[in-house]
Motif scaffolding. Structure first.
Motif, mmCIF file in Angstrom:
data_model
loop_
_atom_site.group_PDB
_atom_site.id
_atom_site.type_symbol
_atom_site.label_atom_id
_atom_site.label_comp_id
_atom_site.label_asym_id
_atom_site.label_seq_id
_atom_site.Cartn_x
_atom_site.Cartn_y
_atom_site.Cartn_z
ATOM 1 N N VAL A 37 2.406 1.762 -3.506
ATOM 2 C CA VAL A 37 1.464 2.196 -4.547
ATOM 3 C C VAL A 37 1.111 3.662 -4.372
ATOM 4 O O VAL A 37 1.067 4.435 -5.345
ATOM 5 N N HIS A 38 0.874 4.105 -3.122
ATOM 6 C CA HIS A 38 0.480 5.492 -2.889
ATOM 7 C C HIS A 38 1.630 6.464 -3.174
ATOM 8 O O HIS A 38 1.392 7.587 -3.625
ATOM 9 N N SER A 39 2.849 6.062 -2.901
ATOM 10 C CA SER A 39 3.981 6.981 -3.053
ATOM 11 C C SER A 39 4.645 6.906 -4.423
ATOM 12 O O SER A 39 5.501 7.730 -4.726
ATOM 13 N N LYS A 63 2.794 6.524 -7.541
ATOM 14 C CA LYS A 63 1.733 6.485 -8.541
ATOM 15 C C LYS A 63 2.238 6.906 -9.916
ATOM 16 O O LYS A 63 1.895 6.298 -10.943
ATOM 17 N N ALA A 74 -5.526 0.715 -6.397
ATOM 18 C CA ALA A 74 -5.428 1.225 -5.028
ATOM 19 C C ALA A 74 -6.674 0.869 -4.227
ATOM 20 O O ALA A 74 -6.584 0.509 -3.043
ATOM 21 N N GLY A 99 -6.487 3.751 -9.905
ATOM 22 C CA GLY A 99 -7.501 3.934 -8.872
ATOM 23 C C GLY A 99 -8.128 2.619 -8.462
ATOM 24 O O GLY A 99 -8.336 2.364 -7.273
ATOM 25 N N GLN A 111 -6.759 -1.359 -0.912
ATOM 26 C CA GLN A 111 -7.344 -0.829 0.315
ATOM 27 C C GLN A 111 -8.401 -1.792 0.857
ATOM 28 O O GLN A 111 -8.490 -2.019 2.073
ATOM 29 N N LEU A 137 0.815 -1.223 0.000
ATOM 30 C CA LEU A 137 0.000 0.000 0.000
ATOM 31 C C LEU A 137 0.847 1.270 0.000
ATOM 32 O O LEU A 137 0.622 2.165 -0.824
ATOM 33 N N PRO A 138 1.837 1.415 0.904
ATOM 34 C CA PRO A 138 2.678 2.630 0.856
ATOM 35 C C PRO A 138 3.407 2.792 -0.476
ATOM 36 O O PRO A 138 3.563 3.907 -0.964
#
Length: 429
Positions: free
Chosen positions: A120-122, A124, A336, A333, A340, A117-118
């Motif tokens: 993918v978010h950081s 993108k 992610a 999207g 999530q 998760l971190p």
């Protein structure tokens, strides 16, 4: 100047200072000006000089032969580099990063919450660039003609299943009963009525009437003369004829869009006929399947699917080239959102973590010796001079402080011994 070189200069200066103190003490003692102070300075300088030189010799013996003389047990690092490298490898592989410790850490690590998760978010933008590159490479290898042929063959083979025949019949029944195609037909008729009311339709109809009149005149001189006479006396008015045709087209569209329009009845009867044949005529579906399969390379269906696939292909490439691609944004999207959801679902999160842990543990069990091999390989790539320079760069400052401390501590010990011996000699007199 690096700290190591600066401390090394201080160590050299300390030796010169110790020599100067020893000479000063010797002169004061032998001249009789200050025998006690001279003796103290001489003892301090001699001991400091001996201590500093001894520590310099010891430090230098780690890396090379002092004074270029091959003293026993000197140049320790170059002479024992193989053993040192092997010991470092064993230290990394068995003490610092042992296999059981790595496996324990892996089994306690949350891959979903703390890694995936971190990441993918950081990342993108990087993931979007990666997806764009992969998608472009895939699309570059796809030929629309091949895809159209593949779809035609797949459609033909799919019709072999009896379930497909039943499903298609039920689908047509439901479409006919619920009027799925009626909105599409009404929209088309509405568009036809709007077009018939436009200047564009009048222009097109008038041009075709002109072409028809020209063809009529070209059939002979008599028809040409009668046509021209009719034009002169108003018997032929192409603009009026075009307007009348526009009115007829609008009336046709309005009548067909009604609840009892003939087109709707024809459409419903056609769907009912196809539905009946799907249920009652075994040869209908097999004939359709044979048509699709036999013409999958260069037949009607590929000809219909080819432009569609080519259009989708070109549109996909344009979408990928867009700086802010909505397609890639949607994919990221969804990715992610899925991750999530996995993180919030305890069972799904544990399944993903279990898979990641099993994969990581398998890699560690299989490739753990690579850690030591990498350390050994990197160290063996260095020459003796490079290895010595590397170690001196990392610990040179501390080693030079050893020389400084040796000089100072040696001088203090020499001064203490001198005072002790002077006290003993004074007591024995």
């Amino acid at each position: 100047m690096s700290p190591s070189k600066r401390v090394g200069q201080w160590a050299k200066v300390s030796l010169l200072a110790a020599l100067a103190v020893a000479i000063t003490g010797l002169l004061l003692r032998d001249s009789g000006v200050a025998p006690l102070l001279g003796g103290m300075l001489l003892a301090f300088g001699e001991a400091a000089l001996v201590g500093g030189l001894a520590d310099w010799f010891a430090v230098r013996a780690l890396f090379a032969h002092p004074f270029g003389i091959p003293f026993p047990h000197s140049a320790l690092i170059p002479r024992n580099r193989r053993r040192i490298v092997a010991e470092i490898r064993g230290l990394v592989e068995n003490e610092w990063l042992p296999r059981p410790m790595l496996v324990t850490r892996i089994n306690a690590f949350d891959f979903v919450g703390d890694a995936i998760l971190p990441f993918v978010h950081s990342h993108k933008e990087r993931l979007q660039d990666l997806l764009r590159t992969v998608a472009r490479n895939v699309l570059a290898d796809i030929l629309p003609e091949q895809v159209a042929g593949f779809l035609a063959r797949a459609a033909g083979r799919a019709l072999e299943a009896e379930e497909v025949q039943v499903f298609a019949a039920r689908l047509l029944l439901r479409a006919r009963e619920e009027g799925w195609l009626e909105p599409l037909l009404e929209a088309m008729l509405k568009r036809l009525g709007e077009w018939a009311n436009s200047v564009e339709s009048h222009t097109i109809i008038y041009r075709h009437l002109e072409e028809a009149g020209s063809s009529y005149r070209n059939q002979g001189w008599f028809k040409n003369i009668t046509y021209q006479v009719a034009e002169v006396f108003g018997g032929v008015d192409l603009h009026n004829a075009a307007a009348l045709l526009q009115n007829e087209i609008r009336r046709f569209a309005t009548e067909q869009a009604g609840e009892k329009g003939p087109l709707k009845r024809v459409l419903a009867e056609g769907m009912a006929n196809i539905e009946r044949r799907l249920r009652e005529d075994p040869t209908f579906l097999s004939g359709l399947r044979d048509f699709l399969v036999e013409t999958s390379e260069e037949g009607t269906l590929p000809a219909l699917l080819g432009p569609v696939v080519a259009s989708v292909h070109s549109q996909a490439l344009r979408e990928l080239d867009a700086p802010e691609s909505r397609l890639l944004g949607w994919v990221l999207g969804r990715m992610a959102g899925w991750l999530q959801g996995v993180a919030q679902d305890e069972k799904a999160s544990e399944q993903v973590n279990a898979w990641c842990r099993h994969l990581a543990e398998t890699l560690v069990e299989r490739h753990h010796p690579i850690l030591g091999m990498l350390v050994e390989e990197q160290l063996n790539r260095l020459s003796d001079e490079s290895l010595v320079e590397l170690i001196e760069t990392k610990v040179g400052e501390d080693l030079n402080w050893i020389r400084l401390n040796g000089t100072f501590v040696g001088g203090m010990i020499g001064l203490a011994l001198y005072l002790l011996f002077s006290l003993i000699c004074g007591m024995t007199r």
